[in-house]
Design a protein around this motif. Structure first.
Motif, PDB file in Angstrom:
ATOM      1  N   PHE A  40     -38.985  21.188 -31.166  1.00  0.00           N
ATOM      2  CA  PHE A  40     -39.150  20.408 -32.382  1.00  0.00           C
ATOM      3  C   PHE A  40     -38.610  21.213 -33.565  1.00  0.00           C
ATOM      4  N   VAL A  41     -37.866  20.546 -34.434  1.00  0.00           N
ATOM      5  CA  VAL A  41     -37.235  21.233 -35.563  1.00  0.00           C
ATOM      6  C   VAL A  41     -37.679  20.591 -36.875  1.00  0.00           C
ATOM      7  N   PRO A  42     -38.632  21.205 -37.605  1.00  0.00           N
ATOM      8  CA  PRO A  42     -39.019  20.688 -38.919  1.00  0.00           C
ATOM      9  C   PRO A  42     -37.833  20.755 -39.877  1.00  0.00           C
ATOM     10  N   SER A  43     -37.742  19.765 -40.771  1.00  0.00           N
ATOM     11  CA  SER A  43     -36.597  19.681 -41.659  1.00  0.00           C
ATOM     12  C   SER A  43     -37.023  19.728 -43.119  1.00  0.00           C
ATOM     13  N   PRO A  44     -36.328  20.515 -43.940  1.00  0.00           N
ATOM     14  CA  PRO A  44     -36.604  20.497 -45.385  1.00  0.00           C
ATOM     15  C   PRO A  44     -36.000  19.279 -46.072  1.00  0.00           C
ATOM     16  N   ALA A  45     -35.072  18.605 -45.395  1.00  0.00           N
ATOM     17  CA  ALA A  45     -34.419  17.427 -45.958  1.00  0.00           C
ATOM     18  C   ALA A  45     -34.946  16.174 -45.270  1.00  0.00           C
ATOM     19  N   PRO A  46     -34.952  15.039 -45.969  1.00  0.00           N
ATOM     20  CA  PRO A  46     -35.396  13.783 -45.336  1.00  0.00           C
ATOM     21  C   PRO A  46     -34.483  13.431 -44.150  1.00  0.00           C
ATOM     22  N   VAL A  47     -35.093  12.846 -43.131  1.00  0.00           N
ATOM     23  CA  VAL A  47     -34.308  12.454 -41.950  1.00  0.00           C
ATOM     24  C   VAL A  47     -34.535  10.975 -41.653  1.00  0.00           C
ATOM     25  N   GLU A  48     -33.489  10.327 -41.170  1.00  0.00           N
ATOM     26  CA  GLU A  48     -33.601   8.945 -40.721  1.00  0.00           C
ATOM     27  C   GLU A  48     -34.155   8.928 -39.309  1.00  0.00           C
ATOM     28  N   MET A  49     -34.698   7.774 -38.910  1.00  0.00           N
ATOM     29  CA  MET A  49     -35.120   7.664 -37.517  1.00  0.00           C
ATOM     30  C   MET A  49     -33.905   7.358 -36.652  1.00  0.00           C
ATOM     31  N   SER A  50     -33.750   8.124 -35.585  1.00  0.00           N
ATOM     32  CA  SER A  50     -32.678   7.851 -34.632  1.00  0.00           C
ATOM     33  C   SER A  50     -33.152   8.241 -33.246  1.00  0.00           C
ATOM     34  N   LEU A  51     -32.722   7.472 -32.268  1.00  0.00           N
ATOM     35  CA  LEU A  51     -32.960   7.848 -30.881  1.00  0.00           C
ATOM     36  C   LEU A  51     -31.664   8.482 -30.370  1.00  0.00           C
ATOM     37  N   TYR A 100     -27.265  18.784 -20.061  1.00  0.00           N
ATOM     38  CA  TYR A 100     -26.914  17.863 -21.130  1.00  0.00           C
ATOM     39  C   TYR A 100     -27.826  18.118 -22.320  1.00  0.00           C
ATOM     40  N   ILE A 101     -27.250  18.010 -23.528  1.00  0.00           N
ATOM     41  CA  ILE A 101     -28.003  18.257 -24.752  1.00  0.00           C
ATOM     42  C   ILE A 101     -28.052  16.960 -25.560  1.00  0.00           C
ATOM     43  N   GLU A 102     -29.264  16.534 -25.937  1.00  0.00           N
ATOM     44  CA  GLU A 102     -29.440  15.305 -26.701  1.00  0.00           C
ATOM     45  C   GLU A 102     -30.430  15.559 -27.834  1.00  0.00           C
ATOM     46  N   GLY A 103     -30.464  14.654 -28.809  1.00  0.00           N
ATOM     47  CA  GLY A 103     -31.370  14.838 -29.930  1.00  0.00           C
ATOM     48  C   GLY A 103     -31.898  13.528 -30.477  1.00  0.00           C
ATOM     49  N   LEU A 104     -33.083  13.590 -31.084  1.00  0.00           N
ATOM     50  CA  LEU A 104     -33.723  12.444 -31.727  1.00  0.00           C
ATOM     51  C   LEU A 104     -34.279  12.917 -33.065  1.00  0.00           C
ATOM     52  N   SER A 105     -34.435  12.004 -34.002  1.00  0.00           N
ATOM     53  CA  SER A 105     -34.981  12.402 -35.297  1.00  0.00           C
ATOM     54  C   SER A 105     -36.059  11.434 -35.770  1.00  0.00           C
ATOM     55  N   ARG A 106     -36.979  11.988 -36.540  1.00  0.00           N
ATOM     56  CA  ARG A 106     -38.136  11.289 -37.100  1.00  0.00           C
ATOM     57  C   ARG A 106     -38.926  10.561 -36.021  1.00  0.00           C
ATOM     58  N   VAL A 107     -39.541  11.363 -35.167  1.00  0.00           N
ATOM     59  CA  VAL A 107     -40.403  10.841 -34.115  1.00  0.00           C
ATOM     60  C   VAL A 107     -41.730  10.440 -34.748  1.00  0.00           C
ATOM     61  N   SER A 108     -42.036   9.157 -34.766  1.00  0.00           N
ATOM     62  CA  SER A 108     -43.246   8.654 -35.419  1.00  0.00           C
ATOM     63  C   SER A 108     -44.186   8.049 -34.391  1.00  0.00           C
ATOM     64  N   LEU A 109     -45.469   8.385 -34.506  1.00  0.00           N
ATOM     65  CA  LEU A 109     -46.478   7.861 -33.595  1.00  0.00           C
ATOM     66  C   LEU A 109     -47.577   7.166 -34.378  1.00  0.00           C
ATOM     67  N   GLU A 151     -50.679  15.101 -35.345  1.00  0.00           N
ATOM     68  CA  GLU A 151     -49.465  15.046 -36.137  1.00  0.00           C
ATOM     69  C   GLU A 151     -48.826  13.664 -35.988  1.00  0.00           C
ATOM     70  N   MET A 152     -48.355  13.124 -37.107  1.00  0.00           N
ATOM     71  CA  MET A 152     -47.835  11.775 -37.093  1.00  0.00           C
ATOM     72  C   MET A 152     -46.321  11.726 -36.909  1.00  0.00           C
ATOM     73  N   GLU A 153     -45.606  12.774 -37.346  1.00  0.00           N
ATOM     74  CA  GLU A 153     -44.155  12.724 -37.275  1.00  0.00           C
ATOM     75  C   GLU A 153     -43.580  14.081 -36.890  1.00  0.00           C
ATOM     76  N   VAL A 154     -42.464  14.044 -36.203  1.00  0.00           N
ATOM     77  CA  VAL A 154     -41.665  15.232 -35.922  1.00  0.00           C
ATOM     78  C   VAL A 154     -40.278  14.949 -36.468  1.00  0.00           C
ATOM     79  N   ASP A 155     -39.780  15.838 -37.329  1.00  0.00           N
ATOM     80  CA  ASP A 155     -38.512  15.568 -38.015  1.00  0.00           C
ATOM     81  C   ASP A 155     -37.339  15.500 -37.044  1.00  0.00           C
TER      82      ASP A 155
END
Length: 588
Positions: A322-333, A345-354, A394-398
């Protein structure tokens, strides 16, 4: 597909989807199993309306009478659940009637399986990428027909993602880390970094395999929901006593049992599409599998001693940070993927919200499953005490960057836990049993660390946080039930072992050459095939969704060609027989 015409294809797809949702997103031929007749006959009985089953059934219905039995409900009952903002809430919602059914492998890794029309394509992150050419060649598929089947799927389900800031930085970080070349947007599996397809449309709504039923002939198909198949039924014929599948027994939500049989025709078949857990499990419950194991569970009669049923199970190990971000991030899968030459294989997701308390409910569900695994409740409690359960609040992961091992080479097995077809079987994946898988994991993690520390990704990482420090935070998270070792703080090999999780790409259990032949017919049994991910010898491409969908269409076309050829042969034989009879009569 020529992606120069992609905007026009999108318009056509939206028109097609509009017809699909004209009846509140349902089909007239889709009904609850409580409305099914006590007995009925069909040309094909498809067990499992999942990723492969929907494509297969829609194709077969063009020229045959088809029954689909799906143990779950309809994804159209709650279409908002398939919006991108609800992805995590849908995947990790594990109430008794939810689309996501949890299980824990004997390796101590949390997992889920689908129980909804459309199967895993309803639950997954939507990434769409075709299989590598070597997979197609080893499967002995016809390349032109594979291409046509992929395109049939893509016309209905696949879109070009709208890549935002976080995914763009991740992409550039992969390139800076040496995952080259850059291949742009492509559905093909190519070494380097690329943008793949997605089954989320531009409005953020997921399109699943269930949408492919819009291709079906509505007068030739019945789809029953909440239809739990208990067993395939067999008969024997002639002196060889070779079993032949002729029907199934299934139960509706009210507990009433129904029977479906094949119409009398040598071309008709029962086709298992219940997935890597469901297909080997149902074969065993029907008396097909390792004899000693079936007898130990009171399965009677044992129709065929087929020892390889349940063997060759595999799950691609995933490790993440998990990578916390100082900048706002959009949600993406998953939109961007790095495909290095070293089989990870390397993949990434942003703004994981639960949703609020969803993690807590998930772990409550996990604890309820513990008495069904080989793990002792005491040992699990000690593990959970040793890690940071505040993470559950925790509610979100950047940002979330993951590495998946290709293959994998490590193999396990599946066994019955009981005779309830709705319960999870016992499955052991043997993560990292083969040293090559562990080596690939370490190389993958080193690449992930390079991405995190790259200049391209620096906007989305706090400058005082090193990639290794972020990686080590995973050791305090309740991501699995495996023990933690202090050496994992400095040793990436131990880190891989301690923090392994699933990427939901499990497969095997009915593999080609071991349980089924190259035409997916079960060895030693007539009128029975298995067509789904349980037949795979590895997970195709970076993600199996595209190939699982394609396989349904590909095999549906092939089966219909076989059916037509046999029908023509029988008609020709009848003509010759009639002409012979006429000649014989005239000669007298």
């Amino acid at each position: 597909m020529d992606f120069h015409i992609f905007p026009f294809v999108l318009v056509a797809i939206f028109i097609l989807h509009g017809s699909c949702y004209s009846h509140k997103g349902s089909y007239e031929f889709m009904k609850d199993a409580t409305l099914a007749p006590t007995m009925a006959r069909f040309d094909y009985i498809v067990i499992g309306g999942g990723t492969t089953g929907c494509a297969l059934a829609a194709t077969l219905s063009q020229n045959a009478r088809v029954l689909v039995l799906e143990r779950g409900g309809s994804p159209y009952e709650n279409p908002r659940a398939m919006d991108i903002d609800n992805f995590y809430n849908t995947l990790f919602n594990i109430t008794p009637d939810s689309w996501s059914q949890p299980f824990i492998s004997e390796d101590g890794v949390f997992n889920v399986r689908a129980r909804v029309l459309g199967g895993e394509s309803v639950l997954n992150a939507g990434f769409y990428s075709r299989a590598e050419e070597s997979f197609v060649e080893k499967s002995e598929w016809e390349m032109e027909e594979v291409e046509a089947a992929y395109e049939w799927i893509e016309r209905k389900l696949v879109f070009k993602p709208q890549v935002g800031g976080w995914q763009s930085a991740f992409r550039d970080g992969l390139l800076e880390a040496g995952v080259l070349p850059y291949n742009g947007f492509t559905l093909d599996h190519i070494v380097g970094t690329k943008i793949g397809g997605t089954t989320f449309d531009p409005a953020g709504h997921k399109h699943s395999a269930a949408d492919l039923l819009a291709y079906a002939n509505p007068h030739m198909i019945d789809v029953y929901l909440h239809a739990l198949v208990h067993k395939i039924i067999f008969t024997t014929r002639g002196g060889d006593q070779r079993p032949k599948a002729y029907g199934v027994i299934y139960q509706d939500a009210d507990g009433v049992f129904h029977k479906a049989e094949l119409a009398e025709n040598a071309m008709n078949e029962v086709i298992l599409c219940a997935g890597a857990l469901g297909s080997p499990q149902l074969l065993m419950l029907s008396g097909v599998g390792p004899k000693a194991h079936l007898e130990s569970h009171g399965v009677n009669p044992v129709v065929l001693d087929l020892p390889m049923v349940g063997q060759g199970m595999a799950d691609n190990p995933m490790n993440s940070v998990f990578v916390p971000s100082p900048a706002p991030v959009e949600m993406s899968l998953v939109e961007v993927v790095g495909i290095p030459k070293f089989h990870s294989y390397i993949e990434g997701l942003s703004r994981v919200s639960l949703a609020n308390n969803l993690n807590s409910r998930f772990f409550d569900g996990v604890l309820n499953l513990l008495n069904k695994t080989s793990f002792s409740t005491t040992s699990i409690t000690n593990i959970l005490k040793s890690i940071d359960l505040h993470f559950m609040d925790e509610m979100e992961v950047d940002g979330w960057i993951v590495t998946k091992v290709d293959g994998p080479l490590s193999r396990g097995y599946l066994e019955l836990r009981n005779k309830n077809p709705d319960d999870n079987p016992s499955v052991t994946f043997n993560y990292f049993q083969e040293p090559e898988d562990l080596e690939r994991c370490v190389k993958g993690l080193k690449t992930v660390m390079k991405v995190i520390d790259s200049n391209a990704f620096s906007r989305y990482k706090y400058p005082n946080a090193t990639a290794r420090e972020l990686l080590n935070l995973m050791l305090s998270r309740p991501i699995n039930l495996r023990p933690r070792h202090e050496s994992a703080l400095t040793n990436l090999t131990q880190f891989c072992i301690d923090t392994v999780i699933t990427i939901w790409h499990y497969h095997g259990g009915c593999q080609v050459g071991k349980v089924v032949d190259k035409n997916y017919k079960v060895f030693g049994i007539d009128s029975l095939r298995v067509v789904d991910g349980s037949t795979f010898f590895k997970s195709p491409g970076t993600n199996p969704q595209a190939t699982s969908l394609m396989l349904g269409r590909y095999m549906g076309q092939k089966i219909l060609r076989e059916r037509n050829a046999l029908r023509k042969k029988n008609e020709d034989y009848s003509i010759i027989k009639d002409e012979t009879n006429i000649f014989s009569s005239s000669s007298k």
